[in-house]
Design an enzyme around this catalytic site. Structure first.
Site, short mmCIF file in Angstrom:
data_model
loop_
_atom_site.label_atom_id
_atom_site.label_comp_id
_atom_site.label_asym_id
_atom_site.label_seq_id
_atom_site.Cartn_x
_atom_site.Cartn_y
_atom_site.Cartn_z
N TRP A 357 2.01 -0.78 -4.43
CA TRP A 357 1.14 -0.87 -5.61
C TRP A 357 -0.06 0.05 -5.47
CZ3 TRP A 357 -3.65 -4.12 -6.21
CH2 TRP A 357 -4.19 -4.48 -4.98
N ASP A 358 -0.29 0.52 -4.25
CA ASP A 358 -1.40 1.43 -3.98
C ASP A 358 -1.38 2.62 -4.93
OD1 ASP A 358 -0.68 -0.16 -1.76
OD2 ASP A 358 -1.63 1.18 -0.35
N GLU A 488 -3.87 -11.01 1.41
CA GLU A 488 -2.67 -11.46 2.13
C GLU A 488 -2.98 -12.46 3.24
OE1 GLU A 488 -1.18 -7.62 3.20
OE2 GLU A 488 0.06 -7.46 1.42
N LYS A 601 -8.92 -10.96 3.21
CA LYS A 601 -8.57 -9.65 3.76
C LYS A 601 -9.11 -8.52 2.89
CE LYS A 601 -4.51 -6.90 5.00
NZ LYS A 601 -3.08 -6.72 4.81
N GLN A 602 -8.92 -8.67 1.60
CA GLN A 602 -9.32 -7.60 0.69
C GLN A 602 -9.64 -8.21 -0.67
OE1 GLN A 602 -5.05 -6.44 1.14
NE2 GLN A 602 -5.49 -5.23 -0.67
C1 BGC Z 1 -2.55 -4.28 2.02
C2 BGC Z 1 -1.70 -4.07 0.78
C3 BGC Z 1 -1.31 -2.62 0.72
C4 BGC Z 1 -0.62 -2.18 2.01
C5 BGC Z 1 -0.34 -0.70 2.03
C6 BGC Z 1 -1.75 -3.84 3.23
O1 BGC Z 1 -2.53 -4.00 4.37
O2 BGC Z 1 -2.89 -5.62 2.16
O3 BGC Z 1 -2.47 -4.40 -0.36
O4 BGC Z 1 -0.43 -2.43 -0.35
O5 BGC Z 1 -1.46 -2.47 3.10
O6 BGC Z 1 -1.51 0.03 1.92
#
Ligand code: BGC
Length: 775
Positions: A357-358, A488, A601-602
């Protein structure tokens, strides 16, 4: 955090060999051109810490899934872009001793990635065990002009001896992915050929059947003159080389120029690969090293002309942003609609080079503003082409009637991530894919895209959400159970605010898009309705009911939305109270402890407020920001940039700058202790966003661009360029004024600090800098 790379505006400089950080420097010094890329490895033998990495775009392998306990619905494989033949290799022997920086004494070492001109250069003096000393300089490019090739100039000068050296340029195809699930080798040899000064090897991937032919051709010069040498051809399994023995004299330079190419069956007919490689190498060798390097610099200059960001008064920040822009340009050029952007680009193996999704959430805004419109369009069409697979993917999980669940991780449209909490539950990716369509249409005004491609994707996604929610009798509202939000560090939660909000937005947007298509092109609408088996009355009736009755968890008392049901039951502690020794928690804590903690986490709720800021008043954004940010560990590289933009909007310039810096120098300073796995390419687009949307306050509404720039305290000024509505604009902000140049594309108008300003082509407008926040 490490601080061993020298600050410089245009170069990344390692002075003195930092053996222990070599894998980090290799990631940082990666070269790429959208078609192929390799890490900043050494040409000669190196037995120390290294990840030899060469990657060819689009060439992947479906590595069999490895899980402890199989669950129905799991993808069969985890696709990975393959570590391919090593084309940079040059073995150097000095009177029977192998030159290896791990075993000899190294002095005056520098490794420099020159971002302005796009090359990697390395120099050192080595003292071998025998006491013989050599001075080496190597310079190489991965050509962005001849984008299936690279060239190396490797110079070696004996310092204290006359004697023999043996140079063996080689191609080694016996390569394994570090992250192979079963330690398997993925390449088979098809053919190879060697000659005095040439070598070719064709390899084929198991299962997927991609062929890649890697070729080399080289020349040798001594004291500036071409040497007539006899190369001794060597062949071994998946290996070709030519060995040349040369007499050398102290202080006289020997130079080997090695041209290499990687031709893949994705771009050429398999039967032609060998002949075409020979012709390719002949052509670039005729051009010569100097010309290739000059053309490279010229093409980079034209790229920088379009998307450089200049920062005055802060070299570290200047270097950081250029590094991000450089790597984005090295990773994806948008020329090939079959390709996408792996989170690590060509700089490492983590995330398998697959699409996440990035791309939609982070990269599209970057390409929209810095590249031709076609580039973002290609990225959207990539998903449209995979709609059938997204529908199949949803069917595998029990959805029906054209509901589409795009994969969290993919190479060809099939889901290939194998952690259940991500594959099955991290469904918010569907939202980002729909949002990217909105973003593109809003930014470019290309509304026709909706009828051409957008509608089908939006409808598939909306159908998924409509089936994924369920009516809760208890709440008398729709709920969404068992999801993983962007954070996550929580799985299988109910009513993740971000996901619920996105679902509703998608339902609204497909209705809006449909109205537009119907009112502008009824024939096409009817066609689309047939293709998609669309029952407008019933389907939109249901969508509308969900829109009006969706449940969003919130705390009235705190005035915040809740990340998910039950969030307030957690022990709410703050990151500042975590001992430094316990961070990053994903490396120090058990997963169980992470899941039960409040640590994020984010960006999650805040990620939603970033996307949909106009839906919330400033006070609401601030309350949520103040509540969640202190619990956020930012252990995803995608997190700081979003916070930087929000902090800017909230007028917290210092925090905004702090987050920006963390994003911009994430890999250069190895903030998250993981750059050795590769650089965080997709988050680099986020860095760009924090500067342009954060400090520049850029927004696009109703086909108009808005800016409200401020200058971070440590900077004297900054300027960025954006393409918008056919214009190229340069926006420079100092502590006193904002200077906007309309560089090309006719007369236009923009909003600056909320006021409309007319800009004639090639004119410059200077306005007082107001220290404002994004409007
Ligand atoms: C993030 C995801 C991301 C992936 C790839 C993961 O650590 O939590 O949101 O899509 O890394 O960048």
């Amino acid at each position: 955090m490490k601080n061993y790379l020298k600050h410089d505006e245009w170069c990344i400089i390692e002075e003195g060999f930092h053996r222990e950080y070599n894998e980090i420097t290799e990631s940082v010094c990666s070269l790429g051109n959208g078609r192929m890329g390799q890490r900043g490895n050494f040409e000669e033998t190196f037995t120390g810490k290294t990840l030899q990495g060469n990657y060819v775009a689009g060439v992947y392998y479906p590595d069999k899934t490895r899980v402890g306990w199989w669950k129905n619905g799991y993808p069969e494989y985890f696709a990975k872009v393959l570590n391919a033949a090593n084309w940079i290799g040059i073995k150097v022997e000095i009177e029977d001793e192998i030159l290896d920086l791990n075993t000899c004494e190294v002095n005056d070492f520098t490794r420099v990635l020159n971002m302005k001109d796009g090359y990697l250069e390395r120099s050192f003096t080595a003292t071998l065990k025998s006491g013989k000393q050599v001075r080496v300089n190597s310079k190489r490019i991965n050509s962005i002009v001849d984008d299936e090739s690279g060239v190396i100039r490797y110079s070696i000068t004996p310092i204290n001896f006359d004697g023999k050296i043996v140079l063996t340029p080689f191609i080694d195809g016996d390569i394994k992915n570090k992250d192979a699930n079963y330690d398997e080798k993925f390449w088979e040899e098809i053919q190879k050929e060697t000659a005095f000064a040439e070598g070719y090897i064709e390899l084929k991937t198991k299962k997927t059947g991609f062929h890649v032919l890697t070729g080399q051709r080289f020349e040798i010069f001594q004291n500036g003159k071409s040497v007539d040498f006899q190369g001794f051809p060597i062949k071994a399994e998946k290996f070709v080389a030519s060995q040349v023995t040369l007499n050398v004299t102290a202080n006289e330079e020997t130079v080997l120029v090695k041209y290499a190419c990687n031709l893949s069956s994705e771009n050429h007919h398999v039967d032609d690969l060998l002949l075409k490689s020979k012709a390719y190498l002949k052509r670039i060798a005729a051009k010569g090293f100097d010309k290739m390097v000059a053309e490279q610099a010229e093409k980079w200059a034209s790229k920088w002309e379009m998307n450089d960001i200049m920062i005055e008064g802060d070299v570290a920040a200047q270097q950081g942003i250029r590094f991000n822009i450089f790597q984005m340009n090295q990773t994806y050029t948008g020329e090939d609609a079959r390709l996408n952007i792996g989170p690590k680009g060509f700089t490492g193996e983590k995330y398998g080079g697959s699409t996440y999704w990035d791309t939609e959430a982070y990269c599209i805004p970057f390409y929209l503003a810095t590249a031709d419109q076609q580039v973002s369009r290609n990225l959207l069409v990539y998903r449209w082409k995979q709609l059938g697979k997204a529908i199949e993917n949803a069917q595998k999980l029990g959805f029906k009637d054209g509901a589409a669940l795009y994969p969290m991780v993919t190479m060809n449209g099939e889901e290939c991530h194998n952690e259940w909490e991500i594959t099955f539950e991290e469904i918010h990716r569907n939202g980002a894919i729909a949002y990217a369509i909105y973003d593109y249409v809003n930014y470019t005004g290309d509304k026709k895209y909706l009828a051409e491609y957008g509608f089908e994707v939006l409808l598939g996604i909306a159908r998924f959400w409509a089936q994924r929610v369920n009516w809760s009798e208890a709440k008398k509202q729709y709920v969404m159970l068992g999801v993983t939000g962007p954070n996550e560090y929580e799985n299988n939660v109910n009513n993740n605010f971000y996901t619920n909000y996105f679902a509703v937005w998608c339902l609204k947007y497909v209705i809006e898009a449909t109205e537009y298509i119907k009112s502008t092109d009824e024939a096409r609408f009817n066609e689309l309705a047939t293709i998609t088996n669309f029952d407008e009355t019933n389907e939109f009736g249901k969508f509308q009911h969900i829109i009006e009755n969706m449940y969003f968890p919130a705390s009235e008392e705190l005035g915040v939305y809740l990340q998910q049901d039950g969030f307030l039951d957690k022990e709410l502690i703050q990151v500042k109270d975590l001992p430094a020794a316990e961070r990053p928690i994903n490396q120090k804590w058990s997963w169980d402890r992470i899941l039960r903690s409040c640590f994020i986490k984010q960006a999650d709720v805040l990620q939603g407020m970033y996307f949909f800021e106009d839906d919330f008043d400033l006070a609401t954004i601030k309350r949520n920001y103040d509540f969640y940010e202190p619990m956020t560990v930012h252990e995803s590289s995608l997190s700081p940039c979003v916070h930087s933009i929000l902090a800017a909007k909230l007028g917290d310039k210092a925090r905004s700058y702090e987050f920006y810096n963390r994003a911009a120098r994430l890999d250069l300073d190895d903030y998250n202790n993981d750059t050795e796995d590769g650089c965080h390419i997709t988050s680099m687009a986020g860095t760009w966003m924090s500067l342009v949307k954060g400090f520049g306050g850029m927004r696009v509404r109703d086909e108009k661009a808005y800016f409200s720039p401020f200058v971070p305290e440590n900077w004297a000024s900054f300027s960025f360029k954006v393409r918008f509505g056919g214009n190229l604009l340069n926006i420079k902000t100092t502590s006193d004024e904002v200077i906007i140049e309309n560089l090309a594309g006719g007369d236009t108008s923009i909003f600056l600090y909320g006021e409309e300003q007319v800009l004639a082509e090639k004119s410059t407008l200077t306005v007082e800098q107001k220290d404002a926040v994004a409007v």
